[in-house]
Motif scaffolding. Structure first.
Motif, PDB file in Angstrom:
ATOM      1  N   ASP A   1      51.621  41.848  35.131  1.00  0.00           N
ATOM      2  CA  ASP A   1      52.850  41.794  35.893  1.00  0.00           C
ATOM      3  C   ASP A   1      53.425  40.375  35.861  1.00  0.00           C
ATOM      4  O   ASP A   1      52.781  39.428  36.299  1.00  0.00           O
ATOM      5  CB  ASP A   1      52.537  42.208  37.344  1.00  0.00           C
TER       6      ASP A   1
ATOM      7  N   ASN B   1      42.848  30.873  36.776  1.00  0.00           N
ATOM      8  CA  ASN B   1      42.656  31.460  38.109  1.00  0.00           C
ATOM      9  C   ASN B   1      43.124  32.897  38.228  1.00  0.00           C
ATOM     10  O   ASN B   1      42.657  33.632  39.082  1.00  0.00           O
ATOM     11  CB  ASN B   1      43.398  30.634  39.170  1.00  0.00           C
ATOM     12  N   ILE B   2      44.114  33.270  37.418  1.00  0.00           N
ATOM     13  CA  ILE B   2      44.732  34.576  37.627  1.00  0.00           C
ATOM     14  C   ILE B   2      44.678  35.464  36.386  1.00  0.00           C
ATOM     15  O   ILE B   2      44.119  36.553  36.425  1.00  0.00           O
ATOM     16  CB  ILE B   2      46.178  34.391  38.119  1.00  0.00           C
TER      17      ILE B   2
ATOM     18  N   PRO C   1      40.851  36.309  35.138  1.00  0.00           N
ATOM     19  CA  PRO C   1      40.139  37.305  35.955  1.00  0.00           C
ATOM     20  C   PRO C   1      40.768  38.698  35.874  1.00  0.00           C
ATOM     21  O   PRO C   1      40.059  39.703  35.892  1.00  0.00           O
ATOM     22  CB  PRO C   1      40.272  36.753  37.378  1.00  0.00           C
ATOM     23  N   MET C   2      42.100  38.745  35.754  1.00  0.00           N
ATOM     24  CA  MET C   2      42.741  40.053  35.662  1.00  0.00           C
ATOM     25  C   MET C   2      42.433  40.735  34.326  1.00  0.00           C
ATOM     26  O   MET C   2      42.438  41.959  34.234  1.00  0.00           O
ATOM     27  CB  MET C   2      44.255  39.915  35.833  1.00  0.00           C
TER      28      MET C   2
ATOM     29  N   GLY D   1      34.118  44.046  39.204  1.00  0.00           N
ATOM     30  CA  GLY D   1      35.579  43.953  39.146  1.00  0.00           C
ATOM     31  C   GLY D   1      36.224  44.570  40.366  1.00  0.00           C
ATOM     32  O   GLY D   1      37.237  44.122  40.846  1.00  0.00           O
ATOM     33  N   LYS D   2      35.594  45.602  40.909  1.00  0.00           N
ATOM     34  CA  LYS D   2      36.134  46.252  42.112  1.00  0.00           C
ATOM     35  C   LYS D   2      35.582  45.584  43.352  1.00  0.00           C
ATOM     36  O   LYS D   2      34.879  44.603  43.282  1.00  0.00           O
ATOM     37  CB  LYS D   2      35.714  47.730  42.117  1.00  0.00           C
ATOM     38  N   SER D   3      35.919  46.127  44.476  1.00  0.00           N
ATOM     39  CA  SER D   3      35.340  45.771  45.774  1.00  0.00           C
ATOM     40  C   SER D   3      36.335  46.083  46.857  1.00  0.00           C
ATOM     41  O   SER D   3      37.485  45.821  46.705  1.00  0.00           O
ATOM     42  CB  SER D   3      34.898  44.327  45.845  1.00  0.00           C
TER      43      SER D   3
ATOM     44  N   ILE E   1      53.635  38.232  39.067  1.00  0.00           N
ATOM     45  CA  ILE E   1      52.452  37.522  39.550  1.00  0.00           C
ATOM     46  C   ILE E   1      52.406  36.118  38.960  1.00  0.00           C
ATOM     47  O   ILE E   1      52.125  35.136  39.649  1.00  0.00           O
ATOM     48  CB  ILE E   1      51.188  38.327  39.203  1.00  0.00           C
TER      49      ILE E   1
END
Lengths: 315, 348
Positions: free
Chosen positions: A207, A227-228, A231-232, A313-315, A210
């Motif tokens: 996106d 940072n973004i 990880p994505m 990756g989830k949580s 973001i």
């Protein structure tokens, strides 16, 4: 009373005869409806059974015998116990891990770096095919090109010599690490584009809002990436690297063409070991046992990596 | 806190003009709303203030300083996006902390400031969740908290409520307005929703096709529209615009007849708001086309000639269709627009 276009039209529509279908309605039998999903996947399942499952099961069956062409002698787990004590097997496993591991790390790092610099470039979309070129060549042709460049044609030695980095010719097959390096270079050259193109797609799919938000939050491009974006991208990276990793563990063509396992077995990968056992020494049962072990190992590693990556990756 | 000046801003994409020659002064601590249909250049204007787009021409000043060549991250503006734009890999706490980290705010201050910002948007209990575990409204509040936490000079909000349902939108609207008054930060808010514009703004800028149509307080925009675009855009249902001819102090159109000032002549457009029409009388002679009860009021549509005229009727008004009906206009609330769409001001 003034007549007017819209309400005349409305009345006209209301007075027209309603249209009803004249044909009988089509119906599908409940049995067919139930069977339908299975019919859809049937061709794929049949293909898998013939191409993958049958040879796989055959290999497992064969690994329990000592096979000398047409004479099969029951051996039980003997093949496996012998293999686990075979120094060459462990060496091949180690070589595969070393060559594959270094190659995979290099490919991932290079592909990520290139993707980071390239994904905002609109040209990437149009020029994807150029980046894919090395992948499109036949693996054996690529192996021969590198064999020419390193060993037979001495192109690389010549280039390095002209740059003044070395003198004379390098004997690439004369040293354990140099010969491993030639395999790594060939693999990195051919397969970095695969990772690159996936990483670019992942970055372009993110996106844009973001990224812009991070920009306004005061982050520099490298910080946004670290940072973004990175990880994505994680799930994509894991899947791509796993695919590549599985592929690398079966590295055969380059070894067969370029080094044949020399010097002293330092570049003998698992695939080449299995090939040598099966088709040079005709220990078919032994080779089958080795490939079954390799399969189990690959499945375990790939499963663990993917499971972990997606779980955290989830949580 | 800062004022914003836009001086002759132009944005062209190849041959397409996104924003044409726009000049605007936004006062310190003002809540300004850019309102217009999609594609009118309002978001582009905001993105140029943010530094996400570069103007083709013109000057952008924030706090008296020319910002054209200043990078987006050094402009000290915070933006809230339509799609929230939260970082999905970080918890809400880390999301709100991100601008503090990136701007080198001492780590010892982080926790207090994050909690204060989260309290302001009533999100204190959700700090350890990931954005995916929050509802739309909570996500938008988290995005607001991320914007306020670093106390920027300017807030930019790009349709922040358009992804939320109607009820939530109303409560978020109040919250945003309260927060802006509390923090006293100059705010530019982009929306295509006139209710949001009317309720939030100190001043509204109405844009169409890249150009400003009118700038004014919500009252001015509503009761003193500059042209047919503004008149037709504001109000729900919008102002009735009836094309006809004016001659000798009388306006005529099929089924419609009304008095007009003597300086109104020739082909003109008459504007009248639904709430300034009364049932009965003879300004309009027509047929009932439809009746829409909404609970607190009933909207009546009258067909005069081929023109449909909206009337706000009493809440208990009911009628069959195709019944003939007369309507009266409030003569003090008639607007006249020339052929170019611009308002003809009465000299009487």
């Amino acid at each position: 009373m003034p007549t007017d276009a819209p309400s005349v039209l409305a009345k006209g529509v209301a007075q027209a005869a309603p249209i009803r279908p004249t044909q009988p309605r089509r119906r599908r039998s409940p049995a067919l409806r139930k069977a339908f999903p299975y019919l859809l996947v049937a061709p794929a399942v049949a293909y898998l059974l013939v191409i993958t499952l049958y040879p796989g099961l055959f290999a497992i069956y064969q690994s329990l015998f000592v096979v000398k062409f047409l004479t099969w002698t029951w051996a039980g787990a003997d093949n496996y116990t012998t293999i686990l004590q075979d120094r060459e097997f462990w060496a091949a496993l180690g070589n595969t891990a070393i060559i594959g591991g270094i190659s995979l790390c290099l490919q991932t790092a290079i592909a990520l770096t290139l993707a980071y610099f390239a994904y905002r470039d609109p040209l990437i979309r149009g020029w994807r095919i150029v980046y894919l070129m090395p992948m499109l060549f036949m693996p054996s042709a690529v192996a021969f090109i590198w064999k020419l460049a390193f060993n037979d044609g001495r192109v690389i030695s010549d280039l390095l010599g002209r740059l003044g980095l070395i003198e004379g010719n390098v004997d690439w097959l004369g040293s354990i690490w140099l010969s491993r390096m030639t395999l790594i270079v060939a693999d990195v050259w051919q397969w970095t584009p695969f990772l690159f193109i996936i990483f670019v797609a992942a970055l372009q799919g993110q996106d844009q809002e973001i990224e812009e938000a991070a920009r306004l939050d005061g982050a520099s491009w490298p910080k946004i990436f670290w940072n973004i974006s990175l990880p994505m991208m994680r799930p994509v990276i894991v899947v791509a690297v796993t695919l590549r990793g599985i592929d690398i563990t079966t590295m055969f063509t380059n070894v067969f063409v370029m080094t044949q396992g020399t010097p002293g077995g330092a570049t003998e990968t698992m695939s080449y070991f299995i090939y040598r056992q099966g088709f040079r020494m005709f220990n078919f049962g032994y080779a089958s046992a080795a490939s079954v072990l390799m399969l189990i190992l690959t499945i375990i590693i790939a499963q663990t990596v993917v499971k972990r990556a997606f779980h955290s990756g989830k949580s | 806190m800062a004022s914003i000046h836009l001086q002759n801003i132009v944005k062209r994409y190849g041959g397409f003009v996104g924003v044409q020659n726009m000049s605007l002064e936004i006062a310190d601590e003002e809540f300004l709303v850019l309102l217009g249909p999609s594609g009118c250049g309002k978001t582009t204007t905001m993105r140029m203030i943010a530094g996400l787009e570069v103007p083709t021409d013109g000057k952008i000043m924030i706090g008296g300083e020319v910002m054209n060549d200043v990078d987006a991250r050094d402009r000290d503006v915070a933006m809230v996006f339509q799609g929230y734009a939260l970082y999905p890999n970080m918890s809400i706490y880390e999301n709100i902390r991100f601008p503090l980290r990136m701007r080198g705010v001492p780590a010892s201050e982080h926790d207090a400031r994050i909690r204060q910002a989260a309290e302001m948007v009533e999100l204190g209990a959700y700090l350890d969740r990931k954005p995916a575990a929050l509802s739309g409204g909570q996500r938008q509040r988290a995005a607001l908290a991320r914007a306020v936490v670093r106390q920027p000079q300017v807030f930019l909000m790009d349709e922040p409520l358009s992804n939320l349902d109607a009820k939530l939108r109303q409560s978020m609207r109040v919250q945003i307005k309260h927060m802006q008054r509390q923090l006293k930060v100059t705010t530019v808010y982009v929306t295509h929703d006139q209710i949001e514009a009317m309720t939030l703004a100190d001043r509204i800028v109405i844009m169409n096709k890249g150009a400003i149509q009118q700038v004014g307080t919500p009252d001015e925009i509503y009761s003193d529209p500059a042209n047919t675009f503004v008149a037709g855009f504001i109000g729900s249902p919008p102002m009735n615009l009836i094309e006809g001819t004016a001659q000798g102090g009388r306006f005529n159109a099929p089924g419609v007849s009304a008095p007009c000032p003597s300086n109104v002549q020739g082909k003109v457009t008459l504007g009248i708001r639904p709430e300034d029409c009364r049932i009965g009388g003879d300004n309009v002679q027509g047929l009932v086309y439809g009746v829409e009860p909404t609970g607190d009021t009933t909207y009546l549509t009258v067909l005069a000639g081929t023109k449909k005229i909206e009337v706000k009727a009493a809440r208990d008004y009911r009628s069959d269709i195709d019944v003939s009906i007369g309507i009266t206009f409030d003569p003090a609330r008639l607007y006249f627009f020339g052929q170019d769409g611009e308002r003809i001001r009465g000299v009487a």
